[in-house]
Design an enzyme around this catalytic site. Structure first.
Site, PDB file in Angstrom:
ATOM      1  N   HIS A 116       0.814  -1.217   0.000  1.00 16.38           N
ATOM      2  CA  HIS A 116       0.000   0.000   0.000  1.00 16.38           C
ATOM      3  C   HIS A 116       0.851   1.273   0.000  1.00 16.38           C
ATOM      4  CE1 HIS A 116       0.413  -0.198   4.531  1.00 16.38           C
ATOM      5  NE2 HIS A 116       0.409   1.120   4.387  1.00 16.38           N
ATOM      6  N   ASP A 146       0.303  -7.562   1.409  1.00 19.25           N
ATOM      7  CA  ASP A 146       0.804  -6.193   1.589  1.00 19.25           C
ATOM      8  C   ASP A 146       2.331  -6.131   1.586  1.00 19.25           C
ATOM      9  OD1 ASP A 146       0.420  -3.462   1.793  1.00 19.25           O
ATOM     10  OD2 ASP A 146       0.336  -3.466   3.984  1.00 19.25           O
ATOM     11  N   GLY A 216       2.809   6.321   7.726  1.00 17.78           N
ATOM     12  CA  GLY A 216       4.168   6.681   7.303  1.00 17.78           C
ATOM     13  C   GLY A 216       5.203   5.707   7.822  1.00 17.78           C
ATOM     14  N   ASN A 217       4.891   5.032   8.943  1.00 13.47           N
ATOM     15  CA  ASN A 217       5.749   3.946   9.436  1.00 13.47           C
ATOM     16  C   ASN A 217       5.607   2.698   8.571  1.00 13.47           C
ATOM     17  OD1 ASN A 217       5.535   5.117  12.666  1.00 13.47           O
ATOM     18  ND2 ASN A 217       7.456   4.193  11.979  1.00 13.47           N
ATOM     19  N   SER A 218       4.516   2.631   7.806  1.00 12.79           N
ATOM     20  CA  SER A 218       4.249   1.452   6.986  1.00 12.79           C
ATOM     21  C   SER A 218       5.449   1.116   6.106  1.00 12.79           C
ATOM     22  CB  SER A 218       3.029   1.696   6.102  1.00 12.79           C
ATOM     23  OG  SER A 218       1.858   1.782   6.866  1.00 12.79           O
ATOM     24  N   GLY A 274     -11.681 -23.577  -4.256  1.00 11.39           N
ATOM     25  CA  GLY A 274     -13.071 -23.137  -4.233  1.00 11.39           C
ATOM     26  C   GLY A 274     -13.892 -23.601  -3.055  1.00 11.39           C
TER      27      GLY A 274
END
Length: 378
Positions: A116, A146, A216-218, A274
């Site tokens: 992200h 992520d 912002g730490n991400s 599935g």
């Protein structure tokens, strides 16, 4: 002093010096304490040069180039008949849409961060602590977990972080986060691991910490006291949008597996069959006269999928996947996801008091632009 005592005394001195030398060399194994708390200065000074600030530049709505004075006069007062008016070319306006964190994992410039952080970028610029800037190339990003992998190029080796083992993490261990919360670069926060395996993700658990992280730490590293990365800071649990005492990191063991696949293929391939599942509980087990301590309940089967074709049915209980005993639906999701498309997986099924095994061909899970899942079978 006879020769024997002299040699023994020398050996003691040499052993003592060796212990001191080993202690001095491994500065992170036993941090110096100040008033009972660890002094993180050596650790931060050693690791922070490898933590980077990532600028995500996005091209927004096109705008026309400013017209010249002659063009203005022609537009207002009219043009001469034999003069053709030129169409003004458009240029894209660039803005910095987001700033996040990342960290270098090798001297040749591979960088781990969050998906992200880099999502939607037309250009990625990486800034190092020493104020050097590099244009970064996105090698791949996996939205499901992520995780993203970038690459920058430098004429000399870059500072990088040592990878730890998230499998060895324990609740109560000290951990440091370094990153750029709210564009405040090179910020350090400190706390403990609260839970080593918090189930909040479909394909991986998270390390829960009480370390203060904010937007912002991400993408920045969670670092143990040995100066090793144990996770990628990814989420906070909050109602306000700011830190509320719970932060979550992607375990580095999982992140490195994903990064390796991104490096090789640019994307992550996952298996799919599935099946819609849920956890067994005491009430459900009693109603079905099911007395096993393990198992995953089949809520439903997607039409046309490998599971339906193989004969798995709603209300089946899956006991094992390829001889792996199952206790939770997420275990099954991850095992299927890690399977290679085209492989045959063996599901041990409990149905109406009987046990049997069903072979299922693993399909390739794919996602379209609307994030809708579809699949292909080799």
């Amino acid at each position: 002093m006879n020769l024997f005592h002299f040699v023994r005394q020398c050996a003691r001195v040499c052993l003592g010096l060796s212990i001191v030398a080993l202690s001095a060399g491994n500065v992170f194994a036993a941090p110096v304490t100040v008033n009972g708390m660890p002094d993180l200065t050596p650790l931060v000074e050693k690791t922070s040069p490898a933590v980077v600030f990532i600028m995500n530049n996005v091209n927004v709505q096109p705008r026309r180039k400013p017209e010249s004075f002659q063009e203005f006069v022609s537009r207002v007062f009219g043009e001469e008949k034999d003069q053709k008016r030129e169409t003004l070319p458009e240029e894209k306006e660039k803005i910095t849409a987001y700033g996040g964190s990342g960290f270098i994992i090798s001297p040749d410039g591979y960088i781990l961060t969050n998906q992200h952080v880099v999502e939607g970028a037309d250009e990625l610029v990486v800034k190092l602590k020493d104020n050097r800037y590099f244009k970064a190339r996105l090698l791949g990003a996996d939205k499901t977990t992520d995780v993203a992998l970038l690459k920058i190029s430098s004429k000399r080796d870059l500072p990088y972080l040592k990878m730890g083992k998230s499998a060895n993490v324990k609740a109560g261990q000290w951990v440091v986060a370094i990153g750029s919360p709210r564009f405040m670069e090179d910020s350090v926060s400190f706390g403990v691991v609260s839970n080593k395996s918090r189930e909040r993700g479909e394909y991986l658990p998270f390390i829960q910490m009480d370390v203060a992280v904010n937007p912002g730490n991400s993408g920045g590293p969670a670092i143990n006291m040995a100066g090793e990365v144990i996770g990628i800071n990814s989420q906070i649990v909050t109602k306000s949008g700011g830190f509320a005492g719970i932060s979550l990191a992607i375990p580095i063991d999982d992140a490195l597996k994903i990064a390796n696949e991104l490096k090789l293929n640019g994307s992550v391939t996952r298996g799919y069959v599935g099946i819609i599942t849920s956890a067994m509980d005491a009430h459900l087990a009693k109603s079905m006269r099911f007395s096993y301590p393990n198992g995953v309940f089949v809520d439903g089967i997607e039409k046309g999928t490998p599971a339906e074709r193989a004969g798995i049915e709603p209300r089946d209980i899956i006991l094992q996947f390829n001889n792996r005993v199952l206790y939770h639906p997420l275990e099954l999701i991850r095992l299927i996801g890690e399977s290679k498309p085209g492989e045959i997986a063996h599901f041990q099924i409990w149905r109406s008091g009987k046990e049997f095994t069903i072979p299922v061909v693993i399909a390739k899970k794919m996602t379209d632009g609307a994030n809708k899942t579809y699949f292909t079978v080799k």
